[in-house]
Structure formats: C-alpha cells, structure tokens
Scaffold this motif. Structure first.
Motif, mmCIF file in Angstrom:
data_model
loop_
_atom_site.group_PDB
_atom_site.id
_atom_site.type_symbol
_atom_site.label_atom_id
_atom_site.label_comp_id
_atom_site.label_asym_id
_atom_site.label_seq_id
_atom_site.Cartn_x
_atom_site.Cartn_y
_atom_site.Cartn_z
ATOM 1 N N ARG A 18 1.811 7.305 6.838
ATOM 2 C CA ARG A 18 0.670 6.416 6.564
ATOM 3 C C ARG A 18 -0.504 7.195 5.981
ATOM 4 N NH1 ARG A 18 1.061 2.566 11.911
ATOM 5 N NH2 ARG A 18 2.546 1.100 11.032
ATOM 6 N N MET A 19 -0.755 8.391 6.512
ATOM 7 C CA MET A 19 -1.837 9.213 5.980
ATOM 8 C C MET A 19 -1.568 9.591 4.523
ATOM 9 S SD MET A 19 -2.612 11.627 9.321
ATOM 10 C CE MET A 19 -3.361 12.898 8.351
ATOM 11 N N GLU A 20 -0.338 9.973 4.237
ATOM 12 C CA GLU A 20 0.023 10.319 2.859
ATOM 13 C C GLU A 20 -0.104 9.104 1.947
ATOM 14 O OE1 GLU A 20 3.773 12.045 0.273
ATOM 15 O OE2 GLU A 20 3.820 12.222 2.450
ATOM 16 N N PHE A 21 0.340 7.960 2.420
ATOM 17 C CA PHE A 21 0.228 6.724 1.639
ATOM 18 C C PHE A 21 -1.233 6.406 1.349
ATOM 19 C CE2 PHE A 21 -0.484 2.149 1.489
ATOM 20 C CZ PHE A 21 0.302 1.810 0.406
ATOM 21 N N ASP A 22 -2.086 6.490 2.358
ATOM 22 C CA ASP A 22 -3.512 6.202 2.162
ATOM 23 C C ASP A 22 -4.135 7.161 1.152
ATOM 24 O OD1 ASP A 22 -3.400 4.099 3.945
ATOM 25 O OD2 ASP A 22 -4.230 5.248 5.632
ATOM 26 N N TYR A 23 -3.760 8.438 1.235
ATOM 27 C CA TYR A 23 -4.269 9.424 0.287
ATOM 28 C C TYR A 23 -3.834 9.088 -1.137
ATOM 29 C CZ TYR A 23 -4.865 13.805 -2.186
ATOM 30 O OH TYR A 23 -5.213 14.745 -3.126
ATOM 31 N N THR A 26 -5.573 5.944 -2.462
ATOM 32 C CA THR A 26 -6.951 6.238 -2.855
ATOM 33 C C THR A 26 -6.987 6.952 -4.205
ATOM 34 O OG1 THR A 26 -7.638 6.365 -0.545
ATOM 35 C CG2 THR A 26 -9.069 7.419 -2.154
ATOM 36 N N ALA A 27 -6.096 7.904 -4.402
ATOM 37 C CA ALA A 27 -6.028 8.612 -5.685
ATOM 38 C C ALA A 27 -5.673 7.652 -6.821
ATOM 39 C CB ALA A 27 -5.014 9.744 -5.612
ATOM 40 N N TYR A 28 -4.747 6.741 -6.564
ATOM 41 C CA TYR A 28 -4.346 5.754 -7.576
ATOM 42 C C TYR A 28 -5.507 4.825 -7.905
ATOM 43 C CZ TYR A 28 -1.954 1.734 -9.614
ATOM 44 O OH TYR A 28 -1.579 0.710 -10.441
ATOM 45 N N GLU A 29 -6.194 4.342 -6.880
ATOM 46 C CA GLU A 29 -7.333 3.460 -7.122
ATOM 47 C C GLU A 29 -8.426 4.171 -7.912
ATOM 48 O OE1 GLU A 29 -8.311 2.180 -3.175
ATOM 49 O OE2 GLU A 29 -6.776 0.598 -3.185
ATOM 50 N N GLN A 30 -8.639 5.448 -7.622
ATOM 51 C CA GLN A 30 -9.635 6.219 -8.360
ATOM 52 C C GLN A 30 -9.217 6.386 -9.820
ATOM 53 O OE1 GLN A 30 -12.688 7.306 -7.191
ATOM 54 N NE2 GLN A 30 -13.010 7.669 -9.366
ATOM 55 N N SER A 31 -7.937 6.607 -10.061
ATOM 56 C CA SER A 31 -7.479 6.742 -11.449
ATOM 57 C C SER A 31 -7.627 5.417 -12.190
ATOM 58 C CB SER A 31 -6.044 7.254 -11.514
ATOM 59 O OG SER A 31 -5.135 6.300 -11.029
ATOM 60 N N LEU A 32 -7.392 4.303 -11.503
ATOM 61 C CA LEU A 32 -7.612 3.000 -12.136
ATOM 62 C C LEU A 32 -9.086 2.794 -12.469
ATOM 63 C CD1 LEU A 32 -5.363 0.515 -10.108
ATOM 64 C CD2 LEU A 32 -5.003 1.383 -12.421
#
Length: 70
Positions: A18-23, A26-32
C-alpha cells in the motif's frame, strides 16, 4: 526464523504494498499535473503568437493599402 506469525507477515507485506502504491500514485498524479501545465502553457503561447500574427497580417494589409492609394 521470523518472530512474526503468518498473519502478521501478510499484514506487513500488505502495508508495504500500500505504501508503494501510494508513492507511485502520487508520482503519477504529479506527472499528470506537470503535463497539464505544459500543455496549458504551450496553448497560451500559441494563442498569443496567433494573435500577434493576426495583428501583423493586419498591419501588412494596411501598409499595402496605403501604398496602393499613394
């Protein structure tokens, strides 16, 4: 041998996943967000350049008309 029972081990693995997924999310949302800002900025620059081009085109037409009248 691990001191954690199998259920506790699975809970720990799930927490890590879950921690890896959240990280990663977040990285994907930032790239978007970055991509959206780049597109918005590019469109704004294009729009400004288009209006500048239209103004220059009008100035050329006015100059051509002035030469034709003179």
């Amino acid at each position: 041998m691990s001191s954690l029972n199998p259920i506790a081990q699975l809970d720990r693995q799930l927490q890590l996943i879950r921690m890896e997924f959240d990280y990663e999310r977040t990285a994907y949302e930032q790239s978007l967000q970055n991509a959206y800002e780049q597109v918005r900025n590019a469109y704004s620059a294009y729009s400004q350049e288009y209006h500048r081009y239209q103004a220059l085109e009008g100035a050329v037409k006015a100059a051509q008309d002035a030469v034709a009248i003179a």
